[in-house]
Design an enzyme around this catalytic site. Structure first.
Site, mmCIF file in Angstrom:
data_model
loop_
_atom_site.group_PDB
_atom_site.id
_atom_site.type_symbol
_atom_site.label_atom_id
_atom_site.label_comp_id
_atom_site.label_asym_id
_atom_site.label_seq_id
_atom_site.Cartn_x
_atom_site.Cartn_y
_atom_site.Cartn_z
ATOM 1 N N TYR A 31 -2.929 -7.252 -27.731
ATOM 2 C CA TYR A 31 -3.049 -8.991 -27.873
ATOM 3 C C TYR A 31 -1.554 -8.856 -28.616
ATOM 4 O O TYR A 31 -0.604 -8.822 -29.934
ATOM 5 C CB TYR A 31 -4.363 -9.318 -28.806
ATOM 6 C CG TYR A 31 -3.926 -10.465 -29.239
ATOM 7 C CD1 TYR A 31 -2.735 -11.736 -29.043
ATOM 8 C CD2 TYR A 31 -5.010 -10.836 -30.613
ATOM 9 C CE1 TYR A 31 -3.268 -12.810 -29.283
ATOM 10 C CE2 TYR A 31 -5.099 -12.437 -30.926
ATOM 11 C CZ TYR A 31 -4.141 -13.050 -30.320
ATOM 12 O OH TYR A 31 -3.733 -14.567 -30.702
ATOM 13 N N LYS A 57 -2.938 -9.134 -23.983
ATOM 14 C CA LYS A 57 -3.392 -11.115 -23.646
ATOM 15 C C LYS A 57 -2.178 -11.984 -24.325
ATOM 16 O O LYS A 57 -1.430 -11.010 -25.777
ATOM 17 C CB LYS A 57 -4.781 -11.014 -24.960
ATOM 18 C CG LYS A 57 -4.544 -12.287 -25.046
ATOM 19 C CD LYS A 57 -5.527 -13.108 -26.480
ATOM 20 C CE LYS A 57 -5.259 -14.203 -26.989
ATOM 21 N NZ LYS A 57 -6.677 -14.931 -28.363
#
Length: 302
Positions: free
Chosen positions: A142, A170
């Site tokens: 992330y 992400k």
């Protein structure tokens, strides 16, 4: 409507909703409402859920609550592979422990921030991801340099992928140019849309998934938008995107948790309160979220 894009071999692909967590008036977790919400999202075209992310207020949960949220999501989803828990923690050992718990619960992947107790250098980042990868569950990185102050650059992500520490990222930086550099450096690394308000740009650039916020309130329309975008159907995607963008951009603002919960309440779902230090929206901010949500509802989004 049922999910249609879910990839059983790479279950982190498709629309994975970063779920808001329903709280009662006394701020205790309503697990029954959460289970119903997970089922509703999947029934309305989403592929899976991401519990214990920032939208799920994981920082305010006890260890018991955090573990029970994952178990609830797995049971409600009907297939643990559809669940990608957030496993962020200040220490690598704790993040590894949460990844082990996710693997034991039968989850298909986990979402991991870089170390964020301080501004970690590349050596610390690599060690952190390597440690969590030892849990033997696919790790999705992330990248949120805005909040963590640690930037997972395309070169660093390519290195983490080459070392076997991550399967996807992400991408929340907002810099859509990175998609192309990342594809050059690590063509097998899956790019997942990490901010709702760059969905179309990253879909066109080759994203294969969306870790999404606003499907919590409008899952069917968001599913239609995502699938049109990744299919290159701009005739369908662009007007939907333009219509929803006044809401989608709240996913990138400080008040995103409260904003999405307000939209859920207005859409007939249970958004409800947030735990401190987050407080309710007030003044112009509350009015702006309400107006954008009411317009989306009037436009037929659901």
């Amino acid at each position: 409507m049922t999910a249609t894009s879910w990839n059983t071999d790479r279950p982190w692909r498709g629309i994975m909703v970063a779920t808001a967590l329903p709280l009662r008036a006394d701020l205790s977790v309503d697990y029954d409402a959460y289970a119903e919400h997970v089922r509703w999202l999947i029934d309305n075209g989403c592929d899976g859920v991401v519990p214990n992310g920032s939208l799920g207020e994981y920082q305010t949960l006890t260890d018991d609550e955090r573990a029970r949220v994952v178990r609830t999501a797995v049971e409600a989803a009907g297939d643990g592979a559809r669940v990608m828990p957030g496993v962020a923690a200040y220490g690598s050992a704790e993040a590894r422990r949460w990844a082990d718990q996710a693997a034991e619960a039968g989850c298909g992947s986990v979402l991991l921030l870089p170390p964020n107790a301080y501004r970690a250098d590349e050596t610390a980042v690599r060690a952190h991801y390597a440690e969590v990868a030892r849990a033997q569950i696919p790790v999705v990185a992330y990248n949120n340099p805005i909040d963590t102050k640690v930037d997972l650059t395309p070169a660093l992500l390519a290195g983490l992928h080459g070392e076997g520490s991550i399967v996807a990222v992400k991408e929340f930086s907002g810099d859509v140019r990175r998609a192309y550099e990342l594809a050059e450096l690590a063509p097998e690394l899956d790019l997942l849309i990490g901010a709702d308000d760059v969905l179309l740009e990253l879909a066109v650039a080759g994203a294969v998934g969306w870790i999404a916020g606003y499907p919590n309130a409008f899952p069917a329309t968001c599913a239609e938008l995502y699938r049109a975008a990744v299919a290159g159907d701009l005739q369908t995607a662009r007007p939907l995107y333009a219509s929803l963008h006044p809401l989608l951009r709240w996913d990138s603002k400080t008040e995103f948790v409260q904003a999405i919960k307000v939209s859920m309440d207005l859409a007939g779902r249970h958004g409800g309160p947030t735990r401190p230090p987050r407080g309710p929206l007030t003044g112009r901010t509350a009015a702006a979220v309400r107006a954008a949500t009411e317009k989306a509802l009037a436009d037929g989004h659901h």
